[in-house]
Write a protein that holds these residues in place. Structure first.
Motif, PDB file in Angstrom:
ATOM      1  N   HIS A  11      -3.631 -54.562 -64.594  1.00 53.41           N
ATOM      2  CA  HIS A  11      -4.860 -55.035 -64.341  1.00 53.41           C
ATOM      3  C   HIS A  11      -5.124 -55.601 -63.097  1.00 53.41           C
ATOM      4  O   HIS A  11      -4.176 -56.290 -62.561  1.00 53.41           O
ATOM      5  CB  HIS A  11      -5.237 -56.190 -65.549  1.00 53.41           C
ATOM      6  CG  HIS A  11      -6.640 -56.514 -65.673  1.00 53.41           C
ATOM      7  ND1 HIS A  11      -7.398 -56.949 -64.488  1.00 53.41           N
ATOM      8  CD2 HIS A  11      -7.254 -56.768 -66.723  1.00 53.41           C
ATOM      9  CE1 HIS A  11      -8.568 -57.455 -64.991  1.00 53.41           C
ATOM     10  NE2 HIS A  11      -8.561 -57.270 -66.359  1.00 53.41           N
ATOM     11  N   PRO A  12      -6.120 -55.445 -62.205  1.00 50.55           N
ATOM     12  CA  PRO A  12      -6.352 -55.702 -60.915  1.00 50.55           C
ATOM     13  C   PRO A  12      -6.495 -56.942 -60.478  1.00 50.55           C
ATOM     14  O   PRO A  12      -6.491 -57.784 -59.562  1.00 50.55           O
ATOM     15  CB  PRO A  12      -7.343 -54.873 -60.364  1.00 50.55           C
ATOM     16  CG  PRO A  12      -8.208 -54.453 -61.421  1.00 50.55           C
ATOM     17  CD  PRO A  12      -7.130 -54.358 -62.724  1.00 50.55           C
ATOM     18  N   ASN A  13      -6.889 -57.955 -61.683  1.00 50.31           N
ATOM     19  CA  ASN A  13      -7.210 -59.259 -61.640  1.00 50.31           C
ATOM     20  C   ASN A  13      -6.061 -60.108 -62.055  1.00 50.31           C
ATOM     21  O   ASN A  13      -5.771 -60.220 -63.277  1.00 50.31           O
ATOM     22  CB  ASN A  13      -8.515 -59.688 -62.481  1.00 50.31           C
ATOM     23  CG  ASN A  13      -8.839 -60.960 -62.423  1.00 50.31           C
ATOM     24  OD1 ASN A  13      -8.202 -61.879 -61.794  1.00 50.31           O
ATOM     25  ND2 ASN A  13     -10.100 -61.408 -62.894  1.00 50.31           N
ATOM     26  N   ASN A  40       3.317 -56.485 -60.049  1.00 53.80           N
ATOM     27  CA  ASN A  40       1.710 -56.767 -60.244  1.00 53.80           C
ATOM     28  C   ASN A  40       1.140 -55.775 -59.383  1.00 53.80           C
ATOM     29  O   ASN A  40       1.331 -55.571 -57.919  1.00 53.80           O
ATOM     30  CB  ASN A  40       1.382 -58.049 -59.635  1.00 53.80           C
ATOM     31  CG  ASN A  40       1.868 -59.290 -60.575  1.00 53.80           C
ATOM     32  OD1 ASN A  40       1.397 -59.136 -61.727  1.00 53.80           O
ATOM     33  ND2 ASN A  40       2.258 -60.295 -59.932  1.00 53.80           N
ATOM     34  N   THR A  42      -1.578 -54.730 -58.213  1.00 56.65           N
ATOM     35  CA  THR A  42      -2.408 -55.118 -57.332  1.00 56.65           C
ATOM     36  C   THR A  42      -1.916 -55.794 -56.000  1.00 56.65           C
ATOM     37  O   THR A  42      -2.536 -55.891 -54.791  1.00 56.65           O
ATOM     38  CB  THR A  42      -3.441 -56.333 -58.007  1.00 56.65           C
ATOM     39  OG1 THR A  42      -4.919 -56.434 -56.877  1.00 56.65           O
ATOM     40  CG2 THR A  42      -3.151 -57.488 -58.108  1.00 56.65           C
ATOM     41  N   TYR A  48      -3.575 -44.747 -52.908  1.00 54.81           N
ATOM     42  CA  TYR A  48      -3.809 -44.358 -54.023  1.00 54.81           C
ATOM     43  C   TYR A  48      -3.881 -42.887 -54.276  1.00 54.81           C
ATOM     44  O   TYR A  48      -3.953 -42.645 -55.350  1.00 54.81           O
ATOM     45  CB  TYR A  48      -5.165 -45.087 -54.597  1.00 54.81           C
ATOM     46  CG  TYR A  48      -5.209 -46.362 -55.096  1.00 54.81           C
ATOM     47  CD1 TYR A  48      -4.103 -47.171 -54.414  1.00 54.81           C
ATOM     48  CD2 TYR A  48      -6.112 -47.156 -55.759  1.00 54.81           C
ATOM     49  CE1 TYR A  48      -4.086 -48.708 -54.791  1.00 54.81           C
ATOM     50  CE2 TYR A  48      -6.112 -48.417 -56.025  1.00 54.81           C
ATOM     51  CZ  TYR A  48      -5.151 -49.262 -55.411  1.00 54.81           C
ATOM     52  OH  TYR A  48      -5.074 -50.384 -55.813  1.00 54.81           O
ATOM     53  N   TYR A  83      -2.152 -53.356 -69.909  1.00 51.39           N
ATOM     54  CA  TYR A  83      -3.258 -53.076 -68.716  1.00 51.39           C
ATOM     55  C   TYR A  83      -4.590 -53.057 -70.166  1.00 51.39           C
ATOM     56  O   TYR A  83      -4.259 -53.064 -71.199  1.00 51.39           O
ATOM     57  CB  TYR A  83      -3.133 -51.600 -68.369  1.00 51.39           C
ATOM     58  CG  TYR A  83      -3.235 -50.548 -69.272  1.00 51.39           C
ATOM     59  CD1 TYR A  83      -4.115 -49.744 -69.512  1.00 51.39           C
ATOM     60  CD2 TYR A  83      -1.795 -50.228 -69.752  1.00 51.39           C
ATOM     61  CE1 TYR A  83      -3.913 -48.772 -70.549  1.00 51.39           C
ATOM     62  CE2 TYR A  83      -1.810 -49.127 -70.725  1.00 51.39           C
ATOM     63  CZ  TYR A  83      -2.753 -48.394 -71.103  1.00 51.39           C
ATOM     64  OH  TYR A  83      -2.572 -47.443 -71.936  1.00 51.39           O
ATOM     65  N   PRO A  91      -7.109 -48.887 -65.766  1.00 48.94           N
ATOM     66  CA  PRO A  91      -7.703 -48.997 -64.388  1.00 48.94           C
ATOM     67  C   PRO A  91      -7.132 -47.843 -63.326  1.00 48.94           C
ATOM     68  O   PRO A  91      -5.894 -47.545 -63.619  1.00 48.94           O
ATOM     69  CB  PRO A  91      -7.228 -50.458 -64.105  1.00 48.94           C
ATOM     70  CG  PRO A  91      -6.849 -50.939 -65.667  1.00 48.94           C
ATOM     71  CD  PRO A  91      -6.660 -49.865 -66.417  1.00 48.94           C
ATOM     72  N   ILE A  93      -5.971 -48.342 -60.572  1.00 50.96           N
ATOM     73  CA  ILE A  93      -4.615 -48.755 -59.927  1.00 50.96           C
ATOM     74  C   ILE A  93      -3.517 -48.328 -60.559  1.00 50.96           C
ATOM     75  O   ILE A  93      -2.379 -48.178 -60.126  1.00 50.96           O
ATOM     76  CB  ILE A  93      -4.682 -50.269 -59.443  1.00 50.96           C
ATOM     77  CG1 ILE A  93      -3.521 -50.753 -58.671  1.00 50.96           C
ATOM     78  CG2 ILE A  93      -4.655 -51.029 -60.973  1.00 50.96           C
ATOM     79  CD1 ILE A  93      -3.667 -52.127 -58.062  1.00 50.96           C
ATOM     80  N   TRP A  97      -0.626 -45.532 -59.298  1.00 49.73           N
ATOM     81  CA  TRP A  97       0.405 -46.047 -59.347  1.00 49.73           C
ATOM     82  C   TRP A  97       1.352 -44.813 -60.191  1.00 49.73           C
ATOM     83  O   TRP A  97       2.268 -44.343 -59.488  1.00 49.73           O
ATOM     84  CB  TRP A  97       0.556 -47.234 -59.942  1.00 49.73           C
ATOM     85  CG  TRP A  97       2.221 -47.841 -59.630  1.00 49.73           C
ATOM     86  CD1 TRP A  97       2.662 -48.212 -58.732  1.00 49.73           C
ATOM     87  CD2 TRP A  97       3.162 -47.629 -60.703  1.00 49.73           C
ATOM     88  NE1 TRP A  97       3.970 -48.709 -59.025  1.00 49.73           N
ATOM     89  CE2 TRP A  97       4.443 -48.389 -60.309  1.00 49.73           C
ATOM     90  CE3 TRP A  97       2.906 -47.426 -62.183  1.00 49.73           C
ATOM     91  CZ2 TRP A  97       5.329 -48.575 -61.236  1.00 49.73           C
ATOM     92  CZ3 TRP A  97       4.025 -47.543 -62.890  1.00 49.73           C
ATOM     93  CH2 TRP A  97       5.351 -48.113 -62.421  1.00 49.73           C
TER      94      TRP A  97
END
Length: 195
Positions: A11-13, A40, A42, A48, A83, A91, A93, A97
């Motif tokens: 999760h990017p947040n 993490n 992010t 990407y 996620y 997501p 990201i 990855w």
């Protein structure tokens, strides 16, 4: 049995419920004597875009964070992915990855005259913890679990990770504080057991 666990937060947040789940898992695992590393995504610095695919003559430079990711996967015997389901998948990201990290020669190797790869991540286990707004039955039976299919079957099992368990936490936006707290406790128990 003490585990070496890699927890991947997709999760990017970092203030999200998924982040809370990831931090809870890591702390519980460490408190029970497991070696646990939280990644993490992010916070990582990498391109990407898998620019050249798997073209043999043109290889993309692996950034330090991609090399580190591969090393953490190699050393771990249990992988945990946390996620949210976005558009029934994952997501961007996390998908980026995966594209950059699970490369031929690291996660698998093509074999001549065989549609099946040499699996280079054998002996590892994994758990997928996925949050979603949809009911689990809708995600499984209407959408047919595309995000889980991609990660569990299309990536992890393809590369030799055979025991992959899935924890679904559904209808997040409708859940009260009591339910969300109970789920945190459930994830804490998984962390303590290293599952």
């Amino acid at each position: 049995m003490k585990q070496n666990i890699l927890i991947v937060l997709g999760h990017p947040n970092l203030n999200s419920y998924c982040a809370q789940l990831a931090n809870t898992y890591v702390e519980a695992a460490k408190s029970s004597g497991h070696e646990a590393h939280l990644l993490n995504l992010t916070e990582l610095n990498f391109d990407y875009n898998l620019k050249f695919g798997y073209h043999k003559e043109k290889k993309q430079t692996l950034e330090p964070d991609i090399v580190k990711s591969q090393s953490l996967i190699q050393n771990a015997n249990h992988l945990v992915f946390i996620y949210p389901s976005w558009w029934a998948s994952m997501p961007a990201i996390l998908k980026a990855w995966i594209d950059r990290v699970f490369l031929p020669g690291f996660a698998f190797a093509y074999q001549k005259h065989s549609p099946f790869p040499k699996q280079l991540l054998k002996g590892k286990t994994a758990r997928i913890i996925i949050t979603m707004d949809a009911p689990t039955w809708y995600y499984k039976w209407v959408n047919r679990s595309p995000g889980v299919q991609l990660l569990k079957h299309g990536t992890l099992q393809f590369c030799g990770v055979k025991k992959v368990k899935v924890t679904y936490l559904d209808q997040i936006r409708f859940r009260n504080h009591e339910t969300l707290s109970k789920w945190i406790q459930n994830i804490e128990q998984l962390g303590k057991k290293g599952e």
